[in-house]
Design a protein around this motif. Structure first.
Motif, PDB file in Angstrom:
ATOM      1  N   ALA A  71       6.405 -15.492  -9.862  1.00 43.43           N
ATOM      2  CA  ALA A  71       7.041 -14.337 -10.163  1.00 43.43           C
ATOM      3  C   ALA A  71       6.031 -13.228 -10.630  1.00 43.43           C
ATOM      4  O   ALA A  71       5.041 -13.576 -11.384  1.00 43.43           O
ATOM      5  CB  ALA A  71       8.330 -14.445 -11.063  1.00 43.43           C
ATOM      6  N   MET A  72       6.111 -12.010 -10.090  1.00 47.25           N
ATOM      7  CA  MET A  72       5.207 -10.784 -10.507  1.00 47.25           C
ATOM      8  C   MET A  72       6.122  -9.841 -11.243  1.00 47.25           C
ATOM      9  O   MET A  72       7.158  -9.394 -10.612  1.00 47.25           O
ATOM     10  CB  MET A  72       4.376 -10.230  -9.273  1.00 47.25           C
ATOM     11  CG  MET A  72       3.523 -11.389  -8.668  1.00 47.25           C
ATOM     12  SD  MET A  72       2.721 -10.600  -7.298  1.00 47.25           S
ATOM     13  CE  MET A  72       1.857  -9.213  -7.977  1.00 47.25           C
ATOM     14  N   PRO A  73       5.397  -9.053 -12.316  1.00 49.23           N
ATOM     15  CA  PRO A  73       6.052  -7.926 -12.709  1.00 49.23           C
ATOM     16  C   PRO A  73       6.272  -6.809 -11.837  1.00 49.23           C
ATOM     17  O   PRO A  73       5.411  -6.752 -10.790  1.00 49.23           O
ATOM     18  CB  PRO A  73       5.082  -7.394 -13.689  1.00 49.23           C
ATOM     19  CG  PRO A  73       4.108  -8.698 -14.131  1.00 49.23           C
ATOM     20  CD  PRO A  73       4.075  -9.515 -12.870  1.00 49.23           C
ATOM     21  N   ARG A  74       7.229  -5.928 -11.805  1.00 48.66           N
ATOM     22  CA  ARG A  74       7.565  -5.099 -10.840  1.00 48.66           C
ATOM     23  C   ARG A  74       6.386  -4.099 -10.637  1.00 48.66           C
ATOM     24  O   ARG A  74       6.113  -3.636  -9.411  1.00 48.66           O
ATOM     25  CB  ARG A  74       8.852  -4.339 -11.558  1.00 48.66           C
ATOM     26  CG  ARG A  74       9.220  -3.351 -10.447  1.00 48.66           C
ATOM     27  CD  ARG A  74      10.512  -2.502 -11.030  1.00 48.66           C
ATOM     28  NE  ARG A  74      10.889  -1.265 -10.049  1.00 48.66           N
ATOM     29  CZ  ARG A  74      11.705  -1.518  -9.043  1.00 48.66           C
ATOM     30  NH1 ARG A  74      12.223  -2.433  -8.757  1.00 48.66           N
ATOM     31  NH2 ARG A  74      11.908  -0.395  -8.396  1.00 48.66           N
ATOM     32  N   ARG A  75       5.819  -3.677 -11.647  1.00 40.86           N
ATOM     33  CA  ARG A  75       4.692  -2.741 -11.774  1.00 40.86           C
ATOM     34  C   ARG A  75       3.405  -3.385 -10.830  1.00 40.86           C
ATOM     35  O   ARG A  75       2.929  -2.632  -9.890  1.00 40.86           O
ATOM     36  CB  ARG A  75       4.409  -2.393 -13.123  1.00 40.86           C
ATOM     37  CG  ARG A  75       3.121  -1.240 -12.737  1.00 40.86           C
ATOM     38  CD  ARG A  75       2.926  -0.698 -14.324  1.00 40.86           C
ATOM     39  NE  ARG A  75       4.026   0.109 -14.800  1.00 40.86           N
ATOM     40  CZ  ARG A  75       4.147   0.791 -15.716  1.00 40.86           C
ATOM     41  NH1 ARG A  75       3.059   0.989 -16.927  1.00 40.86           N
ATOM     42  NH2 ARG A  75       5.210   1.480 -16.313  1.00 40.86           N
ATOM     43  N   ALA A  76       3.407  -4.692 -11.148  1.00 43.17           N
ATOM     44  CA  ALA A  76       2.136  -5.248 -10.548  1.00 43.17           C
ATOM     45  C   ALA A  76       2.387  -5.313  -8.847  1.00 43.17           C
ATOM     46  O   ALA A  76       1.686  -5.150  -7.964  1.00 43.17           O
ATOM     47  CB  ALA A  76       1.689  -6.604 -10.991  1.00 43.17           C
ATOM     48  N   GLU A  78       4.478  -3.442  -7.227  1.00 38.76           N
ATOM     49  CA  GLU A  78       4.676  -2.290  -6.451  1.00 38.76           C
ATOM     50  C   GLU A  78       2.921  -1.814  -6.204  1.00 38.76           C
ATOM     51  O   GLU A  78       2.704  -1.219  -5.219  1.00 38.76           O
ATOM     52  CB  GLU A  78       5.236  -1.116  -7.189  1.00 38.76           C
ATOM     53  CG  GLU A  78       6.686  -1.391  -7.382  1.00 38.76           C
ATOM     54  CD  GLU A  78       7.470  -0.567  -8.183  1.00 38.76           C
ATOM     55  OE1 GLU A  78       6.669   0.234  -8.942  1.00 38.76           O
ATOM     56  OE2 GLU A  78       8.639  -0.173  -8.043  1.00 38.76           O
ATOM     57  N   ALA A  79       2.225  -2.134  -7.286  1.00 38.63           N
ATOM     58  CA  ALA A  79       0.830  -1.701  -7.136  1.00 38.63           C
ATOM     59  C   ALA A  79       0.023  -2.506  -5.812  1.00 38.63           C
ATOM     60  O   ALA A  79      -0.650  -1.893  -5.011  1.00 38.63           O
ATOM     61  CB  ALA A  79       0.184  -1.797  -8.338  1.00 38.63           C
ATOM     62  N   LEU A  80       0.411  -3.614  -5.893  1.00 38.63           N
ATOM     63  CA  LEU A  80       0.031  -4.530  -4.739  1.00 38.63           C
ATOM     64  C   LEU A  80       0.513  -4.213  -3.196  1.00 38.63           C
ATOM     65  O   LEU A  80      -0.290  -4.019  -2.492  1.00 38.63           O
ATOM     66  CB  LEU A  80       0.610  -5.837  -5.015  1.00 38.63           C
ATOM     67  CG  LEU A  80      -0.189  -6.965  -3.855  1.00 38.63           C
ATOM     68  CD1 LEU A  80      -1.524  -7.247  -3.636  1.00 38.63           C
ATOM     69  CD2 LEU A  80       0.647  -8.269  -4.233  1.00 38.63           C
ATOM     70  N   ILE A  81       1.876  -3.922  -3.302  1.00 40.49           N
ATOM     71  CA  ILE A  81       2.264  -3.298  -2.045  1.00 40.49           C
ATOM     72  C   ILE A  81       1.724  -1.895  -1.745  1.00 40.49           C
ATOM     73  O   ILE A  81       1.383  -1.960  -0.501  1.00 40.49           O
ATOM     74  CB  ILE A  81       3.716  -3.176  -1.966  1.00 40.49           C
ATOM     75  CG1 ILE A  81       4.484  -4.557  -2.208  1.00 40.49           C
ATOM     76  CG2 ILE A  81       4.363  -2.463  -0.820  1.00 40.49           C
ATOM     77  CD1 ILE A  81       6.001  -4.541  -2.589  1.00 40.49           C
ATOM     78  N   ILE A  82       1.503  -1.020  -2.401  1.00 37.63           N
ATOM     79  CA  ILE A  82       1.223   0.244  -2.320  1.00 37.63           C
ATOM     80  C   ILE A  82      -0.358   0.052  -1.991  1.00 37.63           C
ATOM     81  O   ILE A  82      -0.837   0.992  -0.909  1.00 37.63           O
ATOM     82  CB  ILE A  82       1.428   1.374  -3.375  1.00 37.63           C
ATOM     83  CG1 ILE A  82       2.885   1.556  -3.416  1.00 37.63           C
ATOM     84  CG2 ILE A  82       0.911   2.707  -3.250  1.00 37.63           C
ATOM     85  CD1 ILE A  82       3.244   2.511  -4.538  1.00 37.63           C
TER      86      ILE A  82
END
Length: 330
Positions: A71-76, A78-82
């Protein structure tokens, strides 16, 4: 897992073999001119960029789903996707686009010396050479010759339907559109024969509309141009003289021109120096007596939709004489 790896190895091997086979007279990856060399470099650079994007996206996907699934933190996330899915591909694609646009002006540079005019017919090429200061063109057909080391100007037209002029070993393609004059220029760097092809569907025999581009040393090109500017010489043998009489009596001169004779037709290719060409029927047949006889006998069997009628009614002696005459048109 083993099967998947095996499939990947097979796919990589197939790709390697296919690229290794990208050679020959009609290969964009075997350049013989400055323009083709730039386009080949563009291909490899864009391929590298595409592979980089593919490796990043699929590498991240494989790492996060197979090697470190967690599981990944939401912010991480989102940063990975963006970053990996938007920012990196955008930067790579923008760089590739900028590079691609930067080379376009060189592909449209003005040519020097003799200008070549090519008209796309169904399904052959009408060719005119315009030396500097000339009032009349030097007429040829179904192949072009270019001087090495010189950028030649080529104007492109189409008689009835759209065609596309493409010699992969020398440069990119340019459309030929009825009622419009397009232009391109080519700068060959290596002598040799390069195969061209109509790259726009134009009818029944589109796939059979090819041409050879012969690159010569500048002095050889000038000498050749001087030779084809002259009218055809008279037949040298009795058999060829009989063939010339067959040519005229059968009405071939109504469609074909042979300068220096009564044949002045403009519907079909100019035959003044037919035997000096590298191929017959717009790059489809070798220039041999057998090919000439087969083409004259039944052109529609070789090139479906060809507007030339067949001459299968000629006696064997007449055909032999006619071929002998045409073979002498050098």
């Amino acid at each position: 897992m083993i099967a998947r790896r095996a499939f990947g190895v097979i796919g990589l091997g197939a790709l390697t073999l296919s690229l290794a086979a990208c050679d020959g007279p009609q290969s964009a990856l075997s350049p013989g001119g400055r323009d083709a060399d730039v386009l080949a470099s563009l291909f490899w650079i864009m391929l590298i960029g595409a592979v980089a994007i593919w490796l990043l996206i699929n590498g991240l996907f494989f790492f996060l789903t197979r090697i470190r699934p967690r599981a990944m933190p939401r912010r991480a996330a989102e940063a990975l996707i963006i970053g990996g899915g938007i920012v990196f591909p955008t930067i790579v694609v923008a760089g590739l686009l900028t590079y691609g646009l930067s080379i376009m002006p060189d592909q449209r540079a003005v040519g020097k010396g003799t200008r070549i005019e090519v008209v796309g017919e169904q399904w052959w090429w009408r060719v005119h050479y315009w030396p500097e200061g000339a009032d009349e063109p030097i007429v040829a057909a179904n192949e072009i010759r270019l001087p090495a080391g010189t950028r030649s100007e080529i104007t492109l037209k189409a008689a009835r339907v759209i065609h596309s002029f493409w010699i992969p070993g020398l440069g990119g393609k340019t459309d030929m559109i009825p009622g419009r004059v397009n232009r391109m220029s080519l700068e060959p760097t290596e002598t040799g024969t390069y195969r061209g092809q109509c790259a726009e569907f134009c009818g029944d025999s589109h796939a059979l509309m090819a041409l050879n581009a012969v690159v010569l040393r500048p002095e050889s090109f000038d000498a050749w141009l001087g030779r084809i500017a002259r009218p055809a010489g008279p037949p040298e043998t009795e058999l060829a003289r009989k063939g010339a009489a067959v040519f005229l009596s059968e009405g071939c001169g109504a469609c074909h021109a042979i300068r220096g004779t009564a044949a002045a037709g403009r519907l079909g290719p100019d035959l003044t120096h037919l035997a000096s060409r590298t191929s017959l029927a717009a790059g489809i047949l070798d220039m041999t007596p057998e090919a000439l006889a087969a083409w004259i006998t039944d052109p529609d069997a070789i090139k479906p939709g060809a507007r030339m009628p067949g001459y299968d009614h000629l006696a064997q002696a007449e055909m032999t004489a006619l071929v002998a005459y045409l073979e002498g048109l050098e």
